[in-house]
Design a protein around this motif. Sequence first.
Motif, PDB file in Angstrom:
ATOM      1  N   ARG A 123       0.829  -1.203   0.000  1.00  0.00           N
ATOM      2  CA  ARG A 123       0.000   0.000   0.000  1.00  0.00           C
ATOM      3  C   ARG A 123       0.862   1.250   0.000  1.00  0.00           C
ATOM      4  O   ARG A 123       0.564   2.231  -0.694  1.00  0.00           O
ATOM      5  N   TRP A 124       1.945   1.237   0.782  1.00  0.00           N
ATOM      6  CA  TRP A 124       2.832   2.395   0.836  1.00  0.00           C
ATOM      7  C   TRP A 124       3.543   2.629  -0.502  1.00  0.00           C
ATOM      8  O   TRP A 124       3.855   3.770  -0.842  1.00  0.00           O
ATOM      9  N   ARG A 126       2.183   2.372  -3.377  1.00  0.00           N
ATOM     10  CA  ARG A 126       1.220   3.162  -4.154  1.00  0.00           C
ATOM     11  C   ARG A 126       1.130   4.577  -3.608  1.00  0.00           C
ATOM     12  O   ARG A 126       1.041   5.546  -4.371  1.00  0.00           O
ATOM     13  N   LEU A 127       1.127   4.728  -2.282  1.00  0.00           N
ATOM     14  CA  LEU A 127       1.055   6.063  -1.683  1.00  0.00           C
ATOM     15  C   LEU A 127       2.294   6.885  -2.019  1.00  0.00           C
ATOM     16  O   LEU A 127       2.202   8.087  -2.296  1.00  0.00           O
ATOM     17  N   ASP A 130       2.233   8.421  -5.393  1.00  0.00           N
ATOM     18  CA  ASP A 130       1.334   9.580  -5.476  1.00  0.00           C
ATOM     19  C   ASP A 130       1.791  10.747  -4.609  1.00  0.00           C
ATOM     20  O   ASP A 130       1.127  11.785  -4.568  1.00  0.00           O
ATOM     21  N   ALA A 132       1.715  10.800  -1.388  1.00  0.00           N
ATOM     22  CA  ALA A 132       0.613  10.941  -0.430  1.00  0.00           C
ATOM     23  C   ALA A 132       1.117  11.285   0.969  1.00  0.00           C
ATOM     24  O   ALA A 132       2.196  10.861   1.398  1.00  0.00           O
ATOM     25  N   VAL A 134      -0.007  10.993   4.988  1.00  0.00           N
ATOM     26  CA  VAL A 134      -0.868  10.194   5.850  1.00  0.00           C
ATOM     27  C   VAL A 134      -0.715  10.649   7.293  1.00  0.00           C
ATOM     28  O   VAL A 134       0.244  11.341   7.637  1.00  0.00           O
ATOM     29  N   GLU A 139      -2.015   5.079  10.527  1.00  0.00           N
ATOM     30  CA  GLU A 139      -1.416   3.978   9.772  1.00  0.00           C
ATOM     31  C   GLU A 139      -0.956   2.860  10.701  1.00  0.00           C
ATOM     32  O   GLU A 139      -1.212   1.677  10.468  1.00  0.00           O
ATOM     33  N   ARG A 438       4.804  12.288   4.909  1.00  0.00           N
ATOM     34  CA  ARG A 438       4.736  11.932   3.498  1.00  0.00           C
ATOM     35  C   ARG A 438       5.453  10.607   3.287  1.00  0.00           C
ATOM     36  O   ARG A 438       6.627  10.458   3.663  1.00  0.00           O
TER      37      ARG A 438
END
Length: 442
Positions: A123-124, A126-127, A130, A132, A134, A139, A438
Amino acid sequence: MTIPRAGAVGNLAGLARRGFLAQTERLWRTHGDLFEMDLGVGGLLLAVHPDAVREVNLTQRRSFDKAASYDGVRRYLTGEGLVASTGTLWRRQRKLMAPLFTPKAVGAYAEAMLADATRVRGRWERLAADGAVVDMGEEMMELTAAIILRAIFSTAAAAEIVALKSQVETMIRYATARMGPHLPDAIPTPSRHRYRRARAAVHAFIDDVIAQRRALPADEVPRDLLARLMEARDADGVPMAESLLRDESITMFFAGHETTARTLSATWAALAANPRVAARLHAELDDVLGDRTPTLADLHALPYTLQVVKEVLRLYPAAPFYVRDAVEDATVLGHPVAAGTAVMLSPYWTHRHPDFWDDPEVFDPDRFTPDAEAARHPQAYHPFATGERVCIGNHFSLLESHLLLAVLAHRFAPRMVGRQPAWVMEGTLSPAGGLRMRIATR
């Protein structure tokens, strides 16, 4: 010589203005290693010196216990679970449960820890792609909740785990609020209604799982913590009662979820603030692992990774304070302490005591080399308490933190968004306003 005392008016004003951490530091610097705090509705002694930690937890263990100070925890959250039980019941339960939490026993859960860590790693990825941002606290809460709930109830579906996490956290928030000034339970507040619904749902879930387990053939029962609790027998061959199975299940989640999540959250913040430590950690992971995902067998070759976790537990202990009640007259640091007195011990301040730690505010994992640990006062470091009532889940928590950090720090170096957080006392040690980071790959 009398114990220094902080009067109610000035102390309450200081608590309101500065918060619990800052106010207790001010009082400690002013009054020394033992002082009385008047909270308006009663007082307590706060003891900081490692000798006091030893006296309360070890040399005078029979004079102190989890008595009146834990009534709210027992009533609203854990029932007679191990965290808050006392006397004969506590000794019986501790003896029954201790074999489940030895270093060897908790190693059986490493595979599940790795599975959830690998899921988060994906998941990270993908983040990070982007850019992202969080809330790192959230998390880590999600990750540790999934791990401990699967360790207890391996057959629970993902949706059940999400629901159970939310419900138990509702219970924890309500129990925490009950520790301060609050309305009587008889007044039907919205938080009271939420608590009652959550408690009923949690109890119903656990009771249903236990009933299902009892209906299974022995060779089909999963080998999780609940199964081991159900199999446990005392010296007379008596198993745990249904109510105790439920209480211990809730206790294991309560004690093994939020605290480890807070530790891991603080770890990411500390690494972001200390690039030299992060670089040394990453170098160890790269040297030992190459491109591999770590396994349980790799951990012995990752000592600096564990030292980072231990230093986080020093500066940012998830449970910065804990209380023991005098159940008979005793002494602390040479001062008489009457039965009924609540004595608060503080890993947070003991871990910063300048007589036992050089440059105590500096983040330095080399404080936890074997030689450094052996040379230190044994009670100068007590993030899991110490003595007979040391946290039974300490090996589980250390293994989990060590393994998750190895998996995620091998690939990622999250960056702080904004300033380093201020840490506040909210039941556990928490970053004020959250922990925005981030996700970034190395």
